[in-house]
Design an enzyme around this catalytic site. Sequence first.
Site, PDB file in Angstrom:
ATOM      1  N   ASP A   1       0.838  -1.203   0.000  1.00 25.26           N
ATOM      2  CA  ASP A   1       0.000   0.000   0.000  1.00 25.26           C
ATOM      3  C   ASP A   1       0.870   1.248   0.000  1.00 25.26           C
ATOM      4  OD1 ASP A   1      -2.269  -1.500  -0.192  1.00 25.26           O
ATOM      5  OD2 ASP A   1      -3.072  -0.963   1.785  1.00 25.26           O
TER       6      ASP A   1
ATOM      7  N   TYR B   1      -1.862   4.768  -2.554  1.00 23.33           N
ATOM      8  CA  TYR B   1      -3.318   4.883  -2.450  1.00 23.33           C
ATOM      9  C   TYR B   1      -3.882   5.642  -3.654  1.00 23.33           C
ATOM     10  CZ  TYR B   1      -3.529   2.900   2.225  1.00 23.33           C
ATOM     11  OH  TYR B   1      -3.463   2.048   3.292  1.00 23.33           O
TER      12      TYR B   1
ATOM     13  N   ASN C   1      -3.252  -4.360  -1.298  1.00 24.12           N
ATOM     14  CA  ASN C   1      -4.521  -4.380  -2.032  1.00 24.12           C
ATOM     15  C   ASN C   1      -4.750  -3.102  -2.829  1.00 24.12           C
ATOM     16  OD1 ASN C   1      -4.747  -3.576   0.867  1.00 24.12           O
ATOM     17  ND2 ASN C   1      -6.785  -2.886   0.239  1.00 24.12           N
TER      18      ASN C   1
ATOM     19  N   HIS D   1       1.863  -8.222   2.870  1.00 23.61           N
ATOM     20  CA  HIS D   1       0.917  -7.158   3.232  1.00 23.61           C
ATOM     21  C   HIS D   1      -0.084  -7.552   4.311  1.00 23.61           C
ATOM     22  CE1 HIS D   1      -1.082  -3.369   2.804  1.00 23.61           C
ATOM     23  NE2 HIS D   1      -2.243  -3.932   2.493  1.00 23.61           N
TER      24      HIS D   1
ATOM     25  N   HIS E   1      -9.739  -6.461   9.265  1.00 22.44           N
ATOM     26  CA  HIS E   1      -9.137  -7.486   8.396  1.00 22.44           C
ATOM     27  C   HIS E   1      -8.875  -8.796   9.129  1.00 22.44           C
ATOM     28  CE1 HIS E   1      -8.815  -4.319   5.469  1.00 22.44           C
ATOM     29  NE2 HIS E   1      -7.987  -3.615   6.235  1.00 22.44           N
TER      30      HIS E   1
ATOM     31  N   HIS F   1      -4.355  -0.829   9.963  1.00 22.50           N
ATOM     32  CA  HIS F   1      -3.814   0.499  10.218  1.00 22.50           C
ATOM     33  C   HIS F   1      -3.586   0.722  11.711  1.00 22.50           C
ATOM     34  CE1 HIS F   1      -5.923   1.660   6.201  1.00 22.50           C
ATOM     35  NE2 HIS F   1      -4.842   0.919   6.029  1.00 22.50           N
TER      36      HIS F   1
END
Length: 437
Positions: A175, A178, A208, A291, A301, A330
């Site tokens: 990531d 973004y 992702n 990731h 997640h 996060h």
Amino acid sequence: METKRMIFVILISVLLSLSFPVRTDYVRPQPRKTLHFPWKPKHPSLPHQVHISLAGENHMRISWITDDNSAPSIVEYGTLPGQYTFSSSGETTSYNYLFYSSGKIHHTVIGPLEHDTIYFYRCGGQGPEFQLKTPPGQFPVTFAIAGDLGQTGWTKSTLDHIDQCKYDVHLLPGDLSYADCMQHLWDNFGELVQPLASARPWMVTQGNHEKEKIPFFTDEFESYNARWKMPFEESESTSNLYYSFEVAGVHVIMLGSYTDYDELSDQYSWLKADLSKVDRKKTPWLVVLFHVPWYNSNHAHQGEGDGMMAAMEPLLYAAGVDLVFAGHVHAYERSKRVNKGKSDPCGTVHITIGDGGNREGLAQKYIHPTPEWSMFREASFGHGELKIVNSTHAFWSWHRNDDDEPVRSDQVWITSLISSGCLAEKAYESSKILVSP
């Protein structure tokens, strides 16, 4: 009179404390707005979005973009400012994404280079001079680690903190920009990170937000693969989504959470072969990044890494992987040494560090009670520093953005598995799993 005044003061203090209780716990920061970039237009042939990466033993890949398709892919370099003793030519690529057309993307490998040395370089035969420092050839070596960066005020704070860290290589577990299909954001991200990424190698893997697939129109990871070429060919991988490299006694493996990873996949076969070739006398430390975390006590997640964990954790355990870094969630979390979902003194330390500064904010809801394997967890933005001191000891520290960079919010000394006797105990199991066809 004085006694009455004192009583009055005490009563007022008590009332205030009851009305406005003092909070001593850590207050998690709110998301910051997306940055707006005042980039000035450059001459079409001048380089921009310059970043560097390791490209095999004693070599570095210089990547940049020009808006002029005729600009040469030449890098001139040397150990003195303005004096370029060497030059290398490279390759170019470009891509179209709906109505967006990228500039000319250059990738040029330079070397062989000396360890722990400052080089001055220029891209395309003109434009500004940059300088880079090659990693050391032996311990100690320091990695800066931050995932899920994005382009917010918190991103800038993270980068400012990392810039204060005396690190050799930056590791990013997915990531990056973004951009999410808005391709100009890839260009903004390249400009944002250029001051750091042009000076120290940035080794990245996909998340992702790098997918960007639009059915019938675009393929997955098209922008990411074109812009951020990693040393997959140098490590005998067939995909830019997974690869490995070595630096100063550390073997680092970057895996792909969003490409096939089951036992019949190319990635699984490559990982098994790569692990079987690791020489722990040469590289006593073994570090893996991907990731989606496997050990995660945050509600965000939850369980998304279970499939990859089921397929690949036996390989990592048999090989004696010391540390795993992941992003995606996060927030920050550090585990004990774990395997098969529970503490194991010969297992791997898992660290989630997907809190670099993205626009989606923090993942603040944790599972309670805390799992026995979780040592420290907190939802705030920041970065980590891993200093491998020698073949047996490393120092890990995590730094919140709202503290000064020297302040360590979490820290721990880690002893390598090779010095603990675990690898000797695993020798038979390792031979069965990693060597067998």
